[in-house]
Design a protein around this motif. Structure first.
Motif, PDB file in Angstrom:
ATOM      1  N   ASP A 286       0.850  -1.190   0.000  1.00 54.21           N
ATOM      2  CA  ASP A 286       0.000   0.000   0.000  1.00 54.21           C
ATOM      3  C   ASP A 286       0.883   1.236   0.000  1.00 54.21           C
ATOM      4  O   ASP A 286       2.008   1.207   0.519  1.00 54.21           O
ATOM      5  CB  ASP A 286      -0.915   0.029   1.228  1.00 54.21           C
ATOM      6  N   VAL A 287       0.384   2.332  -0.551  1.00 49.62           N
ATOM      7  CA  VAL A 287       1.133   3.585  -0.567  1.00 49.62           C
ATOM      8  C   VAL A 287       1.386   4.038   0.877  1.00 49.62           C
ATOM      9  O   VAL A 287       0.459   4.099   1.689  1.00 49.62           O
ATOM     10  CB  VAL A 287       0.363   4.676  -1.343  1.00 49.62           C
ATOM     11  N   LEU A 288       2.650   4.322   1.198  1.00 50.79           N
ATOM     12  CA  LEU A 288       3.069   4.729   2.546  1.00 50.79           C
ATOM     13  C   LEU A 288       2.609   3.740   3.612  1.00 50.79           C
ATOM     14  O   LEU A 288       2.149   4.114   4.697  1.00 50.79           O
ATOM     15  CB  LEU A 288       2.549   6.134   2.874  1.00 50.79           C
ATOM     16  N   ALA A 289       2.761   2.463   3.319  1.00 56.28           N
ATOM     17  CA  ALA A 289       2.281   1.418   4.234  1.00 56.28           C
ATOM     18  C   ALA A 289       2.929   1.522   5.614  1.00 56.28           C
ATOM     19  O   ALA A 289       2.271   1.307   6.636  1.00 56.28           O
ATOM     20  CB  ALA A 289       2.539   0.045   3.631  1.00 56.28           C
ATOM     21  N   LEU A 290       4.210   1.845   5.674  1.00 60.78           N
ATOM     22  CA  LEU A 290       4.885   1.965   6.969  1.00 60.78           C
ATOM     23  C   LEU A 290       4.291   3.091   7.809  1.00 60.78           C
ATOM     24  O   LEU A 290       4.179   2.982   9.031  1.00 60.78           O
ATOM     25  CB  LEU A 290       6.378   2.215   6.758  1.00 60.78           C
ATOM     26  N   ALA A 291       3.910   4.165   7.150  1.00 58.72           N
ATOM     27  CA  ALA A 291       3.373   5.319   7.863  1.00 58.72           C
ATOM     28  C   ALA A 291       1.901   5.159   8.203  1.00 58.72           C
ATOM     29  O   ALA A 291       1.422   5.730   9.188  1.00 58.72           O
ATOM     30  CB  ALA A 291       3.578   6.591   7.036  1.00 58.72           C
ATOM     31  N   LEU A 292       1.173   4.377   7.395  1.00 58.27           N
ATOM     32  CA  LEU A 292      -0.281   4.320   7.522  1.00 58.27           C
ATOM     33  C   LEU A 292      -0.801   2.955   7.963  1.00 58.27           C
ATOM     34  O   LEU A 292      -1.998   2.684   7.846  1.00 58.27           O
ATOM     35  CB  LEU A 292      -0.928   4.703   6.180  1.00 58.27           C
ATOM     36  N   ASP A 293       0.064   2.099   8.447  1.00 57.12           N
ATOM     37  CA  ASP A 293      -0.331   0.754   8.883  1.00 57.12           C
ATOM     38  C   ASP A 293      -0.963  -0.044   7.745  1.00 57.12           C
ATOM     39  O   ASP A 293      -1.962  -0.751   7.928  1.00 57.12           O
ATOM     40  CB  ASP A 293      -1.312   0.820  10.068  1.00 57.12           C
ATOM     41  N   GLY A 294      -0.360   0.065   6.578  1.00 52.37           N
ATOM     42  CA  GLY A 294      -0.862  -0.659   5.418  1.00 52.37           C
ATOM     43  C   GLY A 294      -0.258  -2.046   5.296  1.00 52.37           C
ATOM     44  O   GLY A 294       0.467  -2.528   6.176  1.00 52.37           O
ATOM     45  N   LYS A 295      -0.538  -2.670   4.173  1.00 47.51           N
ATOM     46  CA  LYS A 295      -0.051  -4.026   3.918  1.00 47.51           C
ATOM     47  C   LYS A 295       1.403  -3.978   3.481  1.00 47.51           C
ATOM     48  O   LYS A 295       1.769  -3.222   2.584  1.00 47.51           O
ATOM     49  CB  LYS A 295      -0.905  -4.692   2.842  1.00 47.51           C
ATOM     50  N   MET A 296       2.236  -4.816   4.085  1.00 47.08           N
ATOM     51  CA  MET A 296       3.660  -4.821   3.748  1.00 47.08           C
ATOM     52  C   MET A 296       4.298  -6.145   4.161  1.00 47.08           C
ATOM     53  O   MET A 296       3.741  -6.903   4.955  1.00 47.08           O
ATOM     54  CB  MET A 296       4.377  -3.654   4.426  1.00 47.08           C
ATOM     55  N   LYS A 297       5.478  -6.371   3.625  1.00 50.27           N
ATOM     56  CA  LYS A 297       6.276  -7.533   3.986  1.00 50.27           C
ATOM     57  C   LYS A 297       7.623  -7.042   4.479  1.00 50.27           C
ATOM     58  O   LYS A 297       8.295  -6.261   3.793  1.00 50.27           O
ATOM     59  CB  LYS A 297       6.461  -8.462   2.773  1.00 50.27           C
ATOM     60  N   ILE A 298       8.025  -7.502   5.660  1.00 53.84           N
ATOM     61  CA  ILE A 298       9.248  -7.005   6.296  1.00 53.84           C
ATOM     62  C   ILE A 298      10.269  -8.121   6.428  1.00 53.84           C
ATOM     63  O   ILE A 298       9.957  -9.206   6.906  1.00 53.84           O
ATOM     64  CB  ILE A 298       8.938  -6.430   7.684  1.00 53.84           C
ATOM     65  N   ARG A 299      11.506  -7.863   5.999  1.00 51.95           N
ATOM     66  CA  ARG A 299      12.646  -8.757   6.263  1.00 51.95           C
ATOM     67  C   ARG A 299      13.562  -8.012   7.241  1.00 51.95           C
ATOM     68  O   ARG A 299      14.018  -6.908   6.945  1.00 51.95           O
ATOM     69  CB  ARG A 299      13.412  -9.090   4.993  1.00 51.95           C
TER      70      ARG A 299
END
Length: 305
Positions: A286-299
């Protein structure tokens, strides 16, 4: 007399050997210290550059006014009205799919340090701004370092190419030294972002980290989103006017109110220290997922130095 002369010569030789040994030891010790923390010598120069950047950023609100009250652009050329909705007296993110996903590397701040900061921000800003403010999730407080792809200049990648990037980032991270940092100040920008601006006490400097990531990710956009030396994290985003009180707000009193809130927060948390020892490779779906609690995958990778 001959015995005295021999003793004197032997003493001179011993002193010379001792002195040479000391010089060799100091040279080896210095080389070892530089090898164990190869970027410490960069810190003073980078801190001076950060100070210059923070001074400039601190003037932004007064020079340009509170543009966020007009739903203007964010610092990344996105409209605030495209990112947030106002529902039931609170701010909610209007999540939009990022196509292709943004691929970012960020330094992560653990909740040991982020939770006290987040509490202070909410204590001070909630009373008059609760309906028009978005608080950054303290579990993902982060410092953006380098983008393999961003929304301004997308760089599509296959899954195989993404895994190659992940491996390259992991290799870089293993050679980075954990950073000891201190909060220089909190500022509010004209676009409404409340930023924690940090300085480096020790460890691998952000300038060095970004340079190594640039070498490790040769297909990344030439134009990155942030200055090489900067080390800041978003704490909150203000989107509207403060609540009316017994007095009517006018532009001057509103601006004064924002400055007073920032000053109170600085009095409470300025000088906070933290240790940063983890770097993330994040795919933001999602756009700005880190800032907006969006969908993301983290390593997650631990800084190995």
């Amino acid at each position: 007399m001959a015995r005295v002369r021999n003793w004197f010569n032997e003493s001179k030789s011993a002193a010379l050997i001792w002195f040479i040994s000391l010089i060799i030891f100091l040279v080896i010790f210095r080389m070892a210290s530089q090898h164990s923390n190869p970027s410490s010598s960069d810190v003073p120069d980078s801190n001076a550059e950060r100070l210059r950047l923070y001074d400039k950023m601190s003037r932004d609100l007064d020079e340009h006014g509170p543009l966020f009250l007009k739903h203007g652009e964010t610092s990344q050329s996105l409209l605030l009205s495209d990112l947030f909705d106002f529902k039931n007296g609170s701010v909610t993110p209007a999540l939009k799919a990022a196509n292709p996903p943004v691929r970012a590397t960020v330094l992560h701040m653990t909740t040991e340090y982020s939770l006290p900061i987040s509490k202070a921000v909410k204590d001070i800003f909630s009373p008059t701004l609760s309906e028009v403010i978005w608080f950054q999730n303290p579990e993902v407080y982060h410092f953006s370092m380098f983008h393999a792809s961003h929304h301004i200049m997308p760089v599509p990648a296959s899954q195989e190419e993404i895994e190659t990037e992940v491996n390259a980032v992991e290799t870089v991270t293993k050679k980075l030294c954990a950073m000891r940092i201190i909060l220089d100040r909190v500022i509010l920008t004209s676009t409404g972002v409340l930023l924690g601006c940090w300085q480096v006490i020790s460890g691998t400097d952000p300038v060095t980290i970004r340079s190594r990531l640039r070498n490790a990710l040769p297909h990344a956009p030439e134009k990155q989103l942030y200055a090489p030396a900067i080390l800041h994290t978003s704490l909150a985003r203000i989107l509207g006017h403060p609540k009316n009180s017994s007095e009517e707000w006018d532009p001057a009193s509103e601006l004064k109110h924002f400055h007073e809130l920032v000053a109170r927060l600085n009095n409470r948390i300025r000088g906070t220290k933290a240790t940063i020892s983890e770097l993330w490779y994040v795919e933001e779906y999602d756009v700005l997922a880190l800032a907006l609690d969006g969908k993301m995958k983290i390593r997650r990778f631990h800084m190995g130095c």
